[in-house]
Design a protein around this motif. Structure first.
Motif, PDB file in Angstrom:
ATOM      1  N   HIS A 147      -0.729  -3.689   1.026  1.00  0.00           N
ATOM      2  CA  HIS A 147      -0.976  -4.458  -0.208  1.00  0.00           C
ATOM      3  C   HIS A 147      -1.905  -3.758  -1.191  1.00  0.00           C
ATOM      4  O   HIS A 147      -2.744  -4.400  -1.822  1.00  0.00           O
ATOM      5  CB  HIS A 147      -1.557  -5.849   0.095  1.00  0.00           C
ATOM      6  CG  HIS A 147      -0.916  -6.549   1.247  1.00  0.00           C
ATOM      7  ND1 HIS A 147       0.439  -6.699   1.343  1.00  0.00           N
ATOM      8  CD2 HIS A 147      -1.446  -7.125   2.365  1.00  0.00           C
ATOM      9  CE1 HIS A 147       0.717  -7.347   2.461  1.00  0.00           C
ATOM     10  NE2 HIS A 147      -0.400  -7.605   3.096  1.00  0.00           N
TER      11      HIS A 147
ATOM     12  N   ASN B 228      -2.677  -2.911  -4.515  1.00  0.00           N
ATOM     13  CA  ASN B 228      -2.048  -3.587  -5.646  1.00  0.00           C
ATOM     14  C   ASN B 228      -2.271  -2.824  -6.944  1.00  0.00           C
ATOM     15  O   ASN B 228      -3.068  -1.894  -7.007  1.00  0.00           O
ATOM     16  CB  ASN B 228      -2.557  -5.028  -5.731  1.00  0.00           C
ATOM     17  CG  ASN B 228      -4.065  -5.063  -5.873  1.00  0.00           C
ATOM     18  OD1 ASN B 228      -4.585  -4.778  -6.942  1.00  0.00           O
ATOM     19  ND2 ASN B 228      -4.774  -5.368  -4.795  1.00  0.00           N
TER      20      ASN B 228
ATOM     21  N   ASP C  19      -3.793  -3.610  -9.563  1.00  0.00           N
ATOM     22  CA  ASP C  19      -5.165  -3.624 -10.077  1.00  0.00           C
ATOM     23  C   ASP C  19      -5.976  -2.479  -9.462  1.00  0.00           C
ATOM     24  O   ASP C  19      -6.920  -1.989 -10.062  1.00  0.00           O
ATOM     25  CB  ASP C  19      -5.858  -4.961  -9.772  1.00  0.00           C
ATOM     26  CG  ASP C  19      -5.463  -6.049 -10.776  1.00  0.00           C
ATOM     27  OD1 ASP C  19      -5.739  -5.862 -11.965  1.00  0.00           O
ATOM     28  OD2 ASP C  19      -4.858  -7.038 -10.368  1.00  0.00           O
ATOM     29  N   GLU C  20      -5.609  -2.084  -8.256  1.00  0.00           N
ATOM     30  CA  GLU C  20      -6.300  -0.969  -7.621  1.00  0.00           C
ATOM     31  C   GLU C  20      -5.738   0.377  -8.106  1.00  0.00           C
ATOM     32  O   GLU C  20      -6.472   1.347  -8.229  1.00  0.00           O
ATOM     33  CB  GLU C  20      -6.179  -1.077  -6.096  1.00  0.00           C
ATOM     34  CG  GLU C  20      -6.989  -2.253  -5.552  1.00  0.00           C
ATOM     35  CD  GLU C  20      -6.704  -2.570  -4.096  1.00  0.00           C
ATOM     36  OE1 GLU C  20      -7.663  -2.763  -3.347  1.00  0.00           O
ATOM     37  OE2 GLU C  20      -5.519  -2.640  -3.714  1.00  0.00           O
TER      38      GLU C  20
ATOM     39  N   ASP D 186       2.146  -1.026   3.821  1.00  0.00           N
ATOM     40  CA  ASP D 186       3.187  -1.939   3.364  1.00  0.00           C
ATOM     41  C   ASP D 186       2.898  -2.499   1.981  1.00  0.00           C
ATOM     42  O   ASP D 186       1.751  -2.622   1.578  1.00  0.00           O
ATOM     43  CB  ASP D 186       3.290  -3.117   4.348  1.00  0.00           C
ATOM     44  CG  ASP D 186       4.252  -2.809   5.472  1.00  0.00           C
ATOM     45  OD1 ASP D 186       5.360  -2.331   5.162  1.00  0.00           O
ATOM     46  OD2 ASP D 186       3.888  -3.023   6.646  1.00  0.00           O
ATOM     47  N   ASN D 187       3.976  -2.849   1.284  1.00  0.00           N
ATOM     48  CA  ASN D 187       3.880  -3.624   0.035  1.00  0.00           C
ATOM     49  C   ASN D 187       3.072  -2.895  -1.038  1.00  0.00           C
ATOM     50  O   ASN D 187       2.339  -3.520  -1.801  1.00  0.00           O
ATOM     51  CB  ASN D 187       3.252  -4.995   0.353  1.00  0.00           C
ATOM     52  CG  ASN D 187       3.551  -6.048  -0.696  1.00  0.00           C
ATOM     53  OD1 ASN D 187       4.549  -5.964  -1.407  1.00  0.00           O
ATOM     54  ND2 ASN D 187       2.674  -7.027  -0.806  1.00  0.00           N
TER      55      ASN D 187
ATOM     56  N   CYS E  49       1.863  -4.049  -5.118  1.00  0.00           N
ATOM     57  CA  CYS E  49       2.065  -5.472  -5.380  1.00  0.00           C
ATOM     58  C   CYS E  49       1.163  -5.899  -6.541  1.00  0.00           C
ATOM     59  O   CYS E  49       0.249  -5.182  -6.930  1.00  0.00           O
ATOM     60  CB  CYS E  49       1.803  -6.308  -4.132  1.00  0.00           C
ATOM     61  SG  CYS E  49       0.128  -6.266  -3.514  1.00  0.00           S
ATOM     62  N   GLY E  50       1.433  -7.081  -7.064  1.00  0.00           N
ATOM     63  CA  GLY E  50       0.624  -7.581  -8.171  1.00  0.00           C
ATOM     64  C   GLY E  50       1.386  -7.537  -9.468  1.00  0.00           C
ATOM     65  O   GLY E  50       2.525  -7.977  -9.537  1.00  0.00           O
ATOM     66  N   SER E  51       0.766  -6.971 -10.476  1.00  0.00           N
ATOM     67  CA  SER E  51       1.311  -7.122 -11.826  1.00  0.00           C
ATOM     68  C   SER E  51       2.519  -6.220 -12.051  1.00  0.00           C
ATOM     69  O   SER E  51       2.847  -5.369 -11.234  1.00  0.00           O
ATOM     70  CB  SER E  51       0.233  -6.811 -12.860  1.00  0.00           C
ATOM     71  OG  SER E  51       0.242  -5.441 -13.175  1.00  0.00           O
ATOM     72  N   SER E  52       3.154  -6.411 -13.194  1.00  0.00           N
ATOM     73  CA  SER E  52       4.368  -5.653 -13.495  1.00  0.00           C
ATOM     74  C   SER E  52       4.044  -4.353 -14.226  1.00  0.00           C
ATOM     75  O   SER E  52       4.934  -3.618 -14.600  1.00  0.00           O
ATOM     76  CB  SER E  52       5.281  -6.493 -14.375  1.00  0.00           C
ATOM     77  OG  SER E  52       4.714  -6.619 -15.660  1.00  0.00           O
ATOM     78  N   ARG E  53       2.768  -4.067 -14.418  1.00  0.00           N
ATOM     79  CA  ARG E  53       2.386  -2.936 -15.265  1.00  0.00           C
ATOM     80  C   ARG E  53       3.000  -1.618 -14.788  1.00  0.00           C
ATOM     81  O   ARG E  53       2.735  -1.147 -13.692  1.00  0.00           O
ATOM     82  CB  ARG E  53       0.853  -2.844 -15.343  1.00  0.00           C
ATOM     83  CG  ARG E  53       0.191  -2.474 -14.053  1.00  0.00           C
ATOM     84  CD  ARG E  53      -1.310  -2.623 -14.125  1.00  0.00           C
ATOM     85  NE  ARG E  53      -1.675  -4.042 -14.139  1.00  0.00           N
ATOM     86  CZ  ARG E  53      -2.840  -4.520 -13.744  1.00  0.00           C
ATOM     87  NH1 ARG E  53      -3.786  -3.712 -13.340  1.00  0.00           N
ATOM     88  NH2 ARG E  53      -3.084  -5.804 -13.762  1.00  0.00           N
TER      89      ARG E  53
ATOM     90  N   TYR F   7       7.507  -1.269  -0.305  1.00  0.00           N
ATOM     91  CA  TYR F   7       7.046  -1.424  -1.694  1.00  0.00           C
ATOM     92  C   TYR F   7       7.175  -2.849  -2.182  1.00  0.00           C
ATOM     93  O   TYR F   7       8.097  -3.568  -1.801  1.00  0.00           O
ATOM     94  CB  TYR F   7       7.897  -0.544  -2.629  1.00  0.00           C
ATOM     95  CG  TYR F   7       7.643   0.910  -2.413  1.00  0.00           C
ATOM     96  CD1 TYR F   7       6.592   1.561  -3.047  1.00  0.00           C
ATOM     97  CD2 TYR F   7       8.431   1.625  -1.525  1.00  0.00           C
ATOM     98  CE1 TYR F   7       6.334   2.890  -2.807  1.00  0.00           C
ATOM     99  CE2 TYR F   7       8.179   2.964  -1.285  1.00  0.00           C
ATOM    100  CZ  TYR F   7       7.125   3.592  -1.928  1.00  0.00           C
ATOM    101  OH  TYR F   7       6.860   4.907  -1.684  1.00  0.00           O
ATOM    102  N   ALA F   8       6.270  -3.205  -3.089  1.00  0.00           N
ATOM    103  CA  ALA F   8       6.473  -4.439  -3.843  1.00  0.00           C
ATOM    104  C   ALA F   8       7.599  -4.187  -4.827  1.00  0.00           C
ATOM    105  O   ALA F   8       7.793  -3.061  -5.292  1.00  0.00           O
ATOM    106  CB  ALA F   8       5.201  -4.812  -4.591  1.00  0.00           C
TER     107      ALA F   8
END
Ligand code: SF4
Lengths: 422, 172
Positions: free
Chosen positions: B19, B21, B23-24, B65-66, B69-73, B93-94
């Motif tokens: 995860h 994301n 933002d990271e 994993d994943n 994830c998070g925003s669509s940016r 992947y997300a």
């Protein structure tokens, strides 16, 4: 074998009788929503390719929301590019400052979202609009550029997870608690690539506002979309806003789901998601009463009028605790005006809250309430990732507006039922 | 035709956690720009301050994993590409990150086995023709999940927009 709502909408928009999960299809789009962060790069891509005209300006809605009123020169440039582009394209559905709102809130509020539509926006919380029986999904800027140029986009038909919600929400428990509960059960990738469909008797007691909060957070479980069938409540919402015709799709009795979850909402209590994943939800009775430096009530998840009403009901006659700051951000200008007329803004001001104009603001650590190192914030937003609302060492807790209001009064995480009793 | 280099070599930057994301990958506070070089300066900074100092053009990011994830940016893909990263290799992947990657012609490879075996700084060779990842430091090999035909076509065309243009030219 029957089809579910999502499959029916995608089939109808790709000129097919039926689609099955994992197929790649090209779907026609009914609405494309544009904001100030992801649209300017898309416009730049189109310009580079010499594509100077959008496919159909009547199917596009533009509102600056993330960094507005502009927080600095760079964000002012982004909003300027957005504004110039929409003028040059002649896009009429435009919501300028003073009339603006967070895109996922303003699009349905102003009657642009109709059941049965396909909707994309360069933003992951586009899933919100699925509460009106639409297929709505977030995309990046390249997809957005392709959508604006051609009016279509490729999709892998998602598998669908079904959530059957029965019962009635207990006193002091809200739709935010339902979705935080679901995400705590399935995890932040529990619905990865999938559509999350909701049905069941509990929906009857949820207003459109409450429903948007649930579909809003599909992405927090990794979902591609969230969707609810159209019923009297959604029809009434739509008809109050537009006379445009629309088509409702319903899942067949024998529709296929990858999983089915049954949730009796009677059993729920207020939930708080601990830092730093939206899936860290715990019943409020099970957690420590951590001190909060800030409380934030707003965003596309919980900045609607009902959210402000419940927060005001709790804050009325109370004061925000010393050592805690409280910020209220209505999701749209219209909501701000309603709150003003209903006297809610005065209640917030008297309690010692700051009330902002509509903006994404601190929800994404932009401005208007950004957190410093080691600060804590209880927020009605949707994500509490590391650094989401400011310094990477700050800590964000997610909860309902009622829990947020009660917490503002005491300064520590507080069960809203303590305040709703009297 | 194909703009893909078929063999890529670089060092591994490993973030094993699930995860990670957007933002990271690129904090939202920097989204008021979209130039890759500018975004790259802040890539991964909230979880790894020195990432941008260490990374060399051609390197790889490995993750759990994943990822994304998070925003669509799409800024997340641009920040990594701007930093010189040639491919991400993750357990999974997300959805929006994966879509953004292939829409940009950027390699997002699913290979749990390679993630199991890798250590920070390992020399990696990615053999796209054979779907193989060689860890030159450890002498191990892993086969990665092949991209779907559609994703491969997009990546070979250089991304979604060139792909659409190619299709439009073919039909007109
Ligand atoms: S309010 Fe927050 S989550 Fe919603 S669109 Fe704005 S930044 Fe994204």
């Amino acid at each position: 074998m029957g089809m579910n709502i999502t499959e029916k909408i995608l089939a109808a928009h790709s000129g097919r009788d039926r689609v099955v999960p994992n197929e790649i299809i090209n779907a026609k789009l009914d609405l494309i929503v544009c904001h100030d962060v992801t649209t300017p790069p898309a416009v730049q891509m189109l310009r580079k390719l010499g594509i100077n005209k959008v496919f159909d300006q009547s199917k596009i809605l533009v509102t600056p929301d993330h960094f507005v009123p502009n927080k600095d020169i760079k964000s002012a440039e982004l909003a300027k590019q957005l504004r110039q582009w929409r003028e040059e394209q002649g896009i009429e559905r435009y919501y300028e400052i003073g009339n603006h709102g967070i895109c996922h809130a303003i699009a349905p509020e102003q009657g642009h979202v109709l059941p049965g539509m396909t909707i994309v926006c360069g933003d992951s919380h586009t899933t919100t609009m699925g509460a009106l029986g639409t297929f709505a999904s977030g995309v990046g800027s390249t997809d957005l550029a392709a959508a604006l140029a051609t009016g279509e986009l490729w999709f892998k038909v998602p598998e669908t997870m079904l959530f059957e919600l029965s019962g009635d929400l207990p006193f002091g428990v809200y739709s935010k608690d339902i979705i935080l509960y679901i995400i705590s059960k399935i995890g932040v990738d529990g619905a990865r690539y999938k559509a999350m469909e909701y049905k069941g008797s509990a929906l009857k007691s949820l207003s459109m506002e409450a429903r948007f909060t649930i579909t809003n957070m599909a992405i927090e479980a990794g979902g591609k979309s969230g969707i609810m069938p159209v019923d009297d409540i959604s029809e009434e919402y739509v008809k109050a806003r537009t006379n445009e015709p629309y088509t409702c799709y319903y899942s067949d009795e024998d529709a296929v789901y990858s999983e089915t979850f049954k949730i009796d909402v009677d059993q729920l209590e207020p939930i708080v998601a601990l830092p730093s994943l939206p899936s860290n939800g715990r019943f409020i009775g099970e957690i420590e009463r951590v001190k909060m430096d800030q409380v934030y009530i707003g965003s596309c998840t919980n900045g609607r009028i009902e959210d402000l009403r419940i927060a005001a009901r709790i804050l009325n006659g109370n004061k925000v605790a010393a050592g805690t700051r409280a910020i209220v951000v209505p999701a749209t200008t219209e909501i701000w005006k309603m709150a003003m007329k209903e006297g809610l803004l005065e209640i917030f001001a008297d309690a010692g809250c700051v009330v902002s104009t509509a903006t994404c603001g601190a929800c994404l650590g932009g401005f208007m309430g950004v957190l410093g190192s080691d600060e804590t914030c209880l927020s009605t937003t949707n994500r509490n990732f590391v650094g989401r609302m400011g310094d990477p060492r700050s800590k964000v807790y997610l909860a309902s507006p009622a829990t947020a209001a009660a917490t503002a009064i005491t300064g520590t995480i507080t069960d809203p039922r303590d305040f709703l009793k009297n | 035709m194909s703009q893909l280099e078929l063999t890529l070599k670089g060092a591994a930057h490993v973030y094993e956690r699930a995860h990670i994301n957007t933002d990271e990958i690129i904090p939202a506070r920097y989204l008021n720009v979209h130039e890759e070089a500018e975004l790259a300066r802040h890539a991964m900074e909230d979880i790894d301050k020195d990432f941008i100092e260490r990374v060399r053009p051609g390197d790889f990011v490995f993750a759990g994993d994943n990822f994304g994830c998070g925003s669509s940016r799409e800024h997340a893909v641009w920040a990594l590409r701007g930093a010189g990263i040639k491919a991400v290799i993750a357990r999974s992947y997300a959805r929006i990150f994966f879509r953004n990657a292939i829409n940009n012609g950027f390699l997002a490879i699913e290979c749990p086995e390679a993630v199991d075996a890798v250590q920070n700084g390992d020399d990696i060779e990615l053999d796209l023709a054979n779907g193989l990842m060689r860890n030159l430091t450890r002498g191990s090999e892993a086969r990665f999940v092949p991209l779907s035909d559609f994703a491969r076509e997009l990546i070979e065309d250089g991304g979604l927009l060139p792909h659409i243009q190619k299709k439009a030219a073919q039909t007109s």
